[in-house]
Design an enzyme around this catalytic site. Structure first.
Site, PDB file in Angstrom:
ATOM      1  N   CYS A  16      25.166  40.589 106.276  1.00 21.52           N
ATOM      2  CA  CYS A  16      26.490  40.334 106.836  1.00 21.52           C
ATOM      3  C   CYS A  16      26.378  39.820 108.272  1.00 21.52           C
ATOM      4  O   CYS A  16      25.846  38.749 108.487  1.00 21.52           O
ATOM      5  CB  CYS A  16      27.339  41.600 106.733  1.00 21.52           C
ATOM      6  N   HIS A  48      26.570  43.624 100.838  1.00 22.16           N
ATOM      7  CA  HIS A  48      25.974  44.828 101.447  1.00 22.16           C
ATOM      8  C   HIS A  48      25.212  45.666 100.427  1.00 22.16           C
ATOM      9  O   HIS A  48      25.810  46.526  99.767  1.00 22.16           O
ATOM     10  CB  HIS A  48      27.096  45.701 102.035  1.00 22.16           C
ATOM     11  N   GLU A  99      23.221  48.087 101.044  1.00 22.71           N
ATOM     12  CA  GLU A  99      23.143  49.489 101.505  1.00 22.71           C
ATOM     13  C   GLU A  99      24.409  50.267 101.173  1.00 22.71           C
ATOM     14  O   GLU A  99      24.429  51.491 101.302  1.00 22.71           O
ATOM     15  CB  GLU A  99      22.838  49.523 103.015  1.00 22.71           C
TER      16      GLU A  99
END
Lengths: 226, 329
Positions: A86, A194, A196
């Site tokens: 990002c 993302h 994570e």
């Protein structure tokens, strides 16, 4: 293995990145402050999402001149694995570690949603455990993820197989639906989604599809040592 | 020596011929001096070569500071220079540090009085070279846009900074000079014409001795001797001059826009919005950013260098954006 998570003023995904390392991979992680040039001997660098210096000028535009980026550049030149997610991806393009730029989403909206991706390349340190053509479902949360590069740069990216992740459907206006790319050498990867945020069963819309990004680093390290 | 080819143009003191390719011209400085709009003229052996050598020195000085000019290299003859071919702007741009010459006829000023700030004046290259105001320059389309005229003014003042310093370090006051500008075939604005003492007023700082064409205008001394003296002083090493300049504040505007052919999502949305409001005749919109920046700097040259670096590396992303720098003179 030791991972460094870079922290800019305004980063807000650095804890999730550190958790991915320490709780998911059970490896050591340290935070690398943007004013530091010492990388504390890390083996892999992660640039998290969020904002950097407020991003008032352009996302990543000021972060690119921070002292830590000079060290990240040297680390990348030595072949060290670097992942930008990002805002981290935006910083990598502004720092010229990756080609292209990320413009405002074609929708002009901040898009926060689950998207489907196709894995296009499986030999980078962050995509090794995936199968080529595998579909992933990961969250995005960005206002400026509309990947752009000159047509000849795009052609070069495609010819060299530098597109690592591609959106399965049109999401934000990105040229060729590009969601993530790597540099020519393959050790620096940037992606808008993302990984994570899709590790734990407690996550909304959990699929576990983000785990491969981190598992790949260990596989890469083992292969490199051998 | 090449065979003398067709003459493109011949003036009072110069002859222009085609160069090696269509982008070059050869300029030969004649051994002639004229004054009072041609009413006084004389043949002065050696003057052409002196003008060529002095021009070469001054063009090299500007090149060191990255000021773009028409000068390419010396020619095969001593009085010959090779220039890039330019489309000239029909203006004489006069920079004045002290009051001499025609300005004394227009205003009651003490001769030699230094101006508080360097003055830039424009004269239209027609019959009597009348002074021309900015509005009239734009009215007659002598330059394409006001931004170009601003750029001409900035360049003239930057060149003045270089000359003031260069001559100052050799004990010479650069009181005023005349420049002309043009565009090369890529449309880049640059300095044209000559940089000879025919177009300068240069005075010895200590004695007030005249080191320019005024010696011919006013019959003060031999012109070739004077130019020879000037050239040798220009070739001498610089004297130490104390740095007395205080930093000044310069204002600039930097415009950042999406590059051509890149569809900026904001511009597209604005265009569609305007159409839905009934402004159907709006054809294109390119929204961008404007930064108004003040910088402190000792010189206009340094200010521009820093601003350009800032605009190129920080304020804009060259992958998707172009920038335009407008430095206020």
């Amino acid at each position: 293995m030791k991972f460094g998570v870079v922290v800019f003023p305004g980063s807000n995904c650095e804890r999730d990145m550190a958790d991915a390392v320490s709780l998911h991979l059970k490896e050591e992680s340290v935070f690398l402050w943007h004013e530091d040039t010492d990388l504390h001997g890390v083996d892999c660098i992660l640039l998290p999402g969020g904002f950097s210096y407020g991003d008032y000028l352009r996302s990543g535009a000021i972060a690119r001149f921070s002292p830590v980026i000079e060290s990240v550049k040297a680390f990348a030149e030595r072949g060290g694995p670097v992942l930008g997610v990002c805002n981290g991806f935006q910083v990598l393009t502004e720092a010229h570690l990756l080609p292209g730029a990320l413009m405002k989403n074609a929708s002009l909206r901040f898009q926060c949603e689950q998207v489907d991706l196709v894995v296009e390349r499986t030999d980078t340190p962050f995509s090794k455990t995936y199968q080529s053509g595998q579909r992933l479902r990961l969250p995005i949360a960005h206002g400026e993820g509309n990947f752009y590069a000159e047509p000849d740069v795009i052609r070069q990216l495609e010819d060299n197989h530098q597109v690592v992740f591609r959106y399965a459907e049109e999401v934000n206006g990105s040229v060729n639906r590009i969601a993530g790319i790597c540099n020519a050498r393959g050790n620096v990867v940037g992606m808008m989604p993302h990984p994570e945020r899709n590790l734990w069963k407690t996550a909304n819309n959990w699929t576990g599809d983000g785990q491969g990004v981190f598992d790949s680093v260990l596989k890469f390290a083992l292969e490199t040592v051998r | 020596m090449t065979v003398a080819s067709e003459i493109l143009a011949e003036g009072k003191t110069k002859v222009l011929r085609p160069g090696q390719d269509s982008d070059e011209i050869s300029v030969i400085f004649k051994d002639a001096a004229t004054a009072f709009n041609g009413k006084k003229h004389a043949v002065i052996p050696g003057k052409g070569e002196l003008n060529a050598r002095i021009s070469t020195l001054l063009f090299a000085l500007l090149a060191e500071a990255d000021i773009p000019s028409c000068y390419l290299r010396p020619g095969a003859q001593a009085a010959e220079l090779m220039y890039r071919r330019l489309t000239m702007i029909p203006l004489e741009v006069v920079v004045r540090n002290d009051a001499y010459g025609s300005i004394l006829k227009r205003f009651s000023l003490e001769e030699g009085r230094p101006f508080q700030k360097p003055l830039v004046e424009f004269f239209h290259k027609t019959n009597d070279d009348p002074q021309i105001a900015e509005a009239m320059i734009l009215e007659l389309n002598l330059v394409p846009t006001q931004a170009v005229l601003e750029k001409v003014t900035v360049l003239a003042l930057q060149i003045n900074e270089i000359f003031l310093r260069f001559f100052g370090e050799r004990g010479i006051r650069c009181a005023d000079f005349k420049l002309e500008f043009g565009f090369d075939r890529n449309g880049q604005l640059m300095l044209g014409d000559e940089l000879s003492p025919d177009n300068f007023r240069l005075r010895d700082i200590l004695t007030g001795a005249v080191l320019d064409k005024d010696v011919f205008r006013l019959d003060l001394a031999d012109l070739a001797d004077t130019y020879r003296t000037l050239l040798s002083r220009m070739q001498a090493s610089p004297l130490p001059v104390p740095e007395t300049l205080q930093p000044k504040t310069y204002t600039a505007e930097v415009y950042v826009q999406s590059r051509k052919n890149i569809l900026n999502p904001e511009s597209k949305a604005i265009l569609e919005g305007l159409h839905s409001l009934g402004y159907s005749n709006v054809q294109t919109v390119n929204a961008g950013k404007r930064f108004v920046i003040q910088v402190q700097s000792h010189t206009l040259i340094d200010a521009e260098k820093r601003l350009r670096q800032l605009a190129e590396t920080v304020l804009s992303n060259p992958v998707i954006e172009d920038y335009e720098l407008r430095l206020k003179p």
